[in-house]
Design an enzyme around this catalytic site. Structure first.
Site, PDB file in Angstrom:
ATOM      1  CE  LYS A  28      -1.773   1.605   4.113  1.00 14.91           C
ATOM      2  NZ  LYS A  28      -1.390   2.993   4.376  1.00 14.91           N
ATOM      3  CG  ASN A  29       2.313   2.605   3.542  1.00 12.28           C
ATOM      4  OD1 ASN A  29       1.150   2.926   3.282  1.00 12.28           O
ATOM      5  ND2 ASN A  29       2.727   2.364   4.772  1.00 12.28           N
ATOM      6  CB  CYS A 123      -4.282   6.067  11.667  1.00 12.53           C
ATOM      7  SG  CYS A 123      -4.407   4.821  10.407  1.00 12.53           S
ATOM      8  NE  ARG A 128       0.379  10.416  10.665  1.00 15.79           N
ATOM      9  CZ  ARG A 128      -0.129   9.381  10.002  1.00 15.79           C
ATOM     10  NH1 ARG A 128      -1.219   8.799  10.424  1.00 15.79           N
ATOM     11  NH2 ARG A 128       0.463   8.916   8.917  1.00 15.79           N
ATOM     12  CG  ASP A 321       3.103   1.175   9.909  1.00 11.88           C
ATOM     13  OD1 ASP A 321       2.355   1.880  10.589  1.00 11.88           O
ATOM     14  OD2 ASP A 321       3.678   1.597   8.893  1.00 11.88           O
ATOM     15  NE  ARG A 414      -6.971   4.347   5.804  1.00 13.48           N
ATOM     16  CZ  ARG A 414      -5.976   4.693   6.629  1.00 13.48           C
ATOM     17  NH1 ARG A 414      -6.163   4.734   7.917  1.00 13.48           N
ATOM     18  NH2 ARG A 414      -4.792   5.008   6.152  1.00 13.48           N
TER      19      ARG A 414
HETATM   20  C1  EPZ Z   1       4.221   6.718   6.700  1.00 16.11           C
HETATM   21  O1  EPZ Z   1       3.427   7.738   7.266  1.00 16.11           O
HETATM   22  C2  EPZ Z   1       3.309   5.542   6.520  1.00 16.11           C
HETATM   23  N1  EPZ Z   1       2.213   5.925   5.622  1.00 16.11           N
HETATM   24  C3  EPZ Z   1       2.768   5.110   7.872  1.00 16.11           C
HETATM   25  O2  EPZ Z   1       1.966   3.983   7.706  1.00 16.11           O
HETATM   26  C4  EPZ Z   1       3.947   4.756   8.778  1.00 16.11           C
HETATM   27  O3  EPZ Z   1       3.472   4.426  10.058  1.00 16.11           O
HETATM   28  C5  EPZ Z   1       4.891   5.938   8.867  1.00 16.11           C
HETATM   29  O4  EPZ Z   1       5.305   6.364   7.554  1.00 16.11           O
HETATM   30  C6  EPZ Z   1       6.146   5.647   9.662  1.00 16.11           C
HETATM   31  O5  EPZ Z   1       6.842   4.586   9.080  1.00 16.11           O
HETATM   32  C7  EPZ Z   1       2.401   5.890   4.320  1.00 16.11           C
HETATM   33  O6  EPZ Z   1       3.470   5.570   3.807  1.00 16.11           O
HETATM   34  C8  EPZ Z   1       1.235   6.242   3.461  1.00 16.11           C
HETATM   35  P1  EPZ Z   1       6.070  10.095   8.857  1.00 16.11           P
HETATM   36  P2  EPZ Z   1       3.931   9.231   7.315  1.00 16.11           P
HETATM   37  O7  EPZ Z   1       5.832  11.414   8.222  1.00 16.11           O
HETATM   38  O8  EPZ Z   1       4.816   9.503   6.172  1.00 16.11           O
HETATM   39  C9  EPZ Z   1       6.211  13.449  12.170  1.00 16.11           C
HETATM   40  C10 EPZ Z   1      -0.070   2.874   7.626  1.00 16.11           C
HETATM   41  O9  EPZ Z   1      -0.842   2.375   8.438  1.00 16.11           O
HETATM   42  N2  EPZ Z   1       6.032  14.470  11.133  1.00 16.11           N
HETATM   43  O10 EPZ Z   1       7.291   9.337   8.501  1.00 16.11           O
HETATM   44  O11 EPZ Z   1       2.756  10.083   7.508  1.00 16.11           O
HETATM   45  C11 EPZ Z   1       4.986  12.557  12.335  1.00 16.11           C
HETATM   46  O12 EPZ Z   1       3.989  13.185  13.110  1.00 16.11           O
HETATM   47  C12 EPZ Z   1       0.556   4.189   7.952  1.00 16.11           C
HETATM   48  O13 EPZ Z   1       0.215   2.365   6.547  1.00 16.11           O
HETATM   49  C13 EPZ Z   1       6.059  15.798  11.470  1.00 16.11           C
HETATM   50  O14 EPZ Z   1       6.203  16.158  12.652  1.00 16.11           O
HETATM   51  O15 EPZ Z   1       4.799   9.202   8.621  1.00 16.11           O
HETATM   52  C14 EPZ Z   1       5.597  11.349  12.992  1.00 16.11           C
HETATM   53  O16 EPZ Z   1       5.735  11.553  14.365  1.00 16.11           O
HETATM   54  C15 EPZ Z   1       0.204   4.661   9.328  1.00 16.11           C
HETATM   55  N3  EPZ Z   1       5.917  16.729  10.486  1.00 16.11           N
HETATM   56  C16 EPZ Z   1       6.973  11.280  12.347  1.00 16.11           C
HETATM   57  O17 EPZ Z   1       7.205  12.550  11.768  1.00 16.11           O
HETATM   58  C17 EPZ Z   1       5.748  16.389   9.177  1.00 16.11           C
HETATM   59  O18 EPZ Z   1       5.619  17.285   8.331  1.00 16.11           O
HETATM   60  C18 EPZ Z   1       7.137  10.251  11.254  1.00 16.11           C
HETATM   61  O19 EPZ Z   1       5.988  10.296  10.417  1.00 16.11           O
HETATM   62  C19 EPZ Z   1       5.730  15.022   8.836  1.00 16.11           C
HETATM   63  C20 EPZ Z   1       5.870  14.079   9.827  1.00 16.11           C
END
Ligand code: EPZ
Length: 435
Positions: A28-29, A123, A128, A321, A414
């Site tokens: 998916k990702n 989620c 986020r 995850d 999802r």
């Molecule tokens: C990706 O989400 C995945 N989603 C998530 O999977 C996964 O849990 C996550 O990466 C971590 O591996 C997809 O690929 C579609 P991040 P993402 O930005 O990119 C903070 C699933 O169930 N952050 O790497 O949204 C954020 O809050 C999902 O498939 C900021 O502060 O995660 C988090 O604490 C759930 N500011 C950390 O970074 C920003 O602008 C890492 O999140 C962006 C992120």
């Protein structure tokens, strides 16, 4: 809308009777950003091995709203033609339904010169924010403003420009989105302190095959030489990589409930740390080229797995995850395990439901839980809080004694394709019923 559906699961009460093999779907990702990247192309692009799940349907709907032609068959092949792209306004109500909608903003901004979008939904695993995305666009010369509840990002007159973008933290989707924005930019964009998840590498390889120039793949610094606005050309179909998170979840289920379970169509290279964690618990894991076998797991009398600590981390660390499914396993091993969630701020909320099922888990801090095992789980009525915790509930329900009812399975739909069919095929007693 699937929100009225639920799963009924008859638990095994600790028996290890599941067996057979289960095939992993496309990631998916990786599929989501790959489909979004169609915006960077001047003509049709075909994607294979795309999971048939809600998040993909939502992204297709957003692409169609923008003027793209999206053709999907029943076998996981999707062709997207953005040659008549007409709008750069991401549909607000759809975007709010899933976080990954934000991935479209990078390609749209670089191709159309402007993008308008609402803050993405997703989620319930903590705040986020999208500040890393916005800081990246500004570094590339764009202006960011808000109009009501929407963001409006406008590229400079000549298009996004070369620069260094320093990520304050390595966000996965921000890496993908800013990398795609940089592909059509003018000059060289360096993205520093980026995420290194395999989904990012697969996307970058695909873009390079189509005319992009991205270097440093698999490292924390990506250097992208922009095409000066020239759109990419598809040279061959793109096949999504296997879903490492689905594979990891089946491995954990196998460790808990099967004597022998084979997980096929996966890439064990992407699962080294989860495999090492299972091995640390004493789970008999055999790794093949595209398969992982939990072998002879029930055949040893009184086998009792040992406790192990896990700490989630960006790739190649233990994936956040898989944290919830792994905690279910740790509730069944002998001794005390510490689970530390380092990526998201509210990703231990599901533990309260496992405790209601009989697990002995102390959440001592929003980022830390202590799991005392082994404990006997009993079937319960559960409400899935998010995609990954939802799958952990299914695993816990299979381990437990008695029946569990799991609501809010639209979260699970999802991200997991035909999950009940796959589980039934290895012996799980699970039914999808209308609530
Ligand atoms: C990706 O989400 C995945 N989603 C998530 O999977 C996964 O849990 C996550 O990466 C971590 O591996 C997809 O690929 C579609 P991040 P993402 O930005 O990119 C903070 C699933 O169930 N952050 O790497 O949204 C954020 O809050 C999902 O498939 C900021 O502060 O995660 C988090 O604490 C759930 N500011 C950390 O970074 C920003 O602008 C890492 O999140 C962006 C992120």
């Amino acid at each position: 809308m699937k929100s009225g559906e639920l799963f009924r699961v008859q638990g095994l009460g600790g028996a290890k009777t599941l067996s057979g093999s289960v095939a992993v779907s496309g990631s998916k990702n990786e599929a989501l950003p790959a489909l979004a990247s169609a915006v960077l192309f001047g003509g049709p692009v075909t994607f294979r091995n795309i999971p048939r799940i809600t998040d993909i349907r939502q992204l297709n709907s957003l692409l169609s709203d923008l003027g793209a032609r999206v053709m999907m068959d029943d076998g996981g092949t999707i062709t997207v033609d953005t040659s008549k792209l007409a709008s750069a306004h991401v549909n607000e109500s759809t975007a709010r339904k899933f976080r990954a909608s934000v991935i479209l903003t990078g390609p749209l901004l670089s191709r159309m010169g402007e993008v308008r979008f609402a803050p993405p939904g997703g989620c319930l695993i903590g705040k986020r924010p999208i500040d890393v995305f916005l800081a990246g666009y500004e570094a590339m010369g764009a202006t960011v403003r808000t109009d009501g509840e929407e963001f409006v990002i406008t590229a400079p007159r000549g298009g996004l420009k070369g620069c260094d973008v320093i990520f304050r933290l390595p966000s996965v989707t921000a890496t993908e989105t800013l990398m795609m924005a940089a592909v059509l930019a003018h000059g060289i964009v360096r993205l520093v302190n980026v995420a290194m998840e395999p989904e990012i590498g697969a996307l970058a390889d695909f873009l390079n095959e189509s005319g992009a120039d991205i270097r440093g793949i698999g490292t924390p610094v990506l250097t992208i030489r922009g095409t000066d606005g020239t759109l990419l050309v598809s040279k061959k179909e793109h096949t999504a990589i296997p879903d490492r998170l689905e594979a990891g979840s089946f491995m954990i289920l196998g460790a808990l409930c099967a004597d022998t379970l084979t997980v096929t169509d996966c890439d064990p290279e992407h699962l080294k740390v989860p495999i090492a964690s299972l091995c640390a618990c004493g789970v008999p894991v055999v790794v093949g080229k595209k398969r992982i076998v939990i072998s002879g797991n029930g055949g040893i009398p009184n086998r009792s797995f040992a406790a192990a600590n896990i700490r989630t981390h960006e790739y190649p660390g233990f994936p956040t995850d898989l944290q919830a499914p792994m905690t279910v396993l740790l509730s069944q091993v002998s001794g005390e395990s510490i689970v530390e969630e380092m990526i998201f701020e509210s990703r231990l909320g599901y533990a309260a439901d496992l405790v209601r099922m009989g697990a002995d888990i102390d959440v001592v801090h929003p980022h830390k839980a202590i799991v005392h095992g082994p404990s006997k789980l009993r079937g319960r009525e559960l409400y899935s809080p998010d995609l990954r915790a939802g799958l952990a509930y299914i695993i816990a329900a299979i381990v437990a004694k008695g029946e569990s009812v799991i609501h809010n399975i639209y979260h699970i739909d999802r991200g997991y394709e035909r999950v009940e069919e796959k589980l039934k095929s290895i012996g799980v007693d699970i039914e999808r019923v209308r609530g």
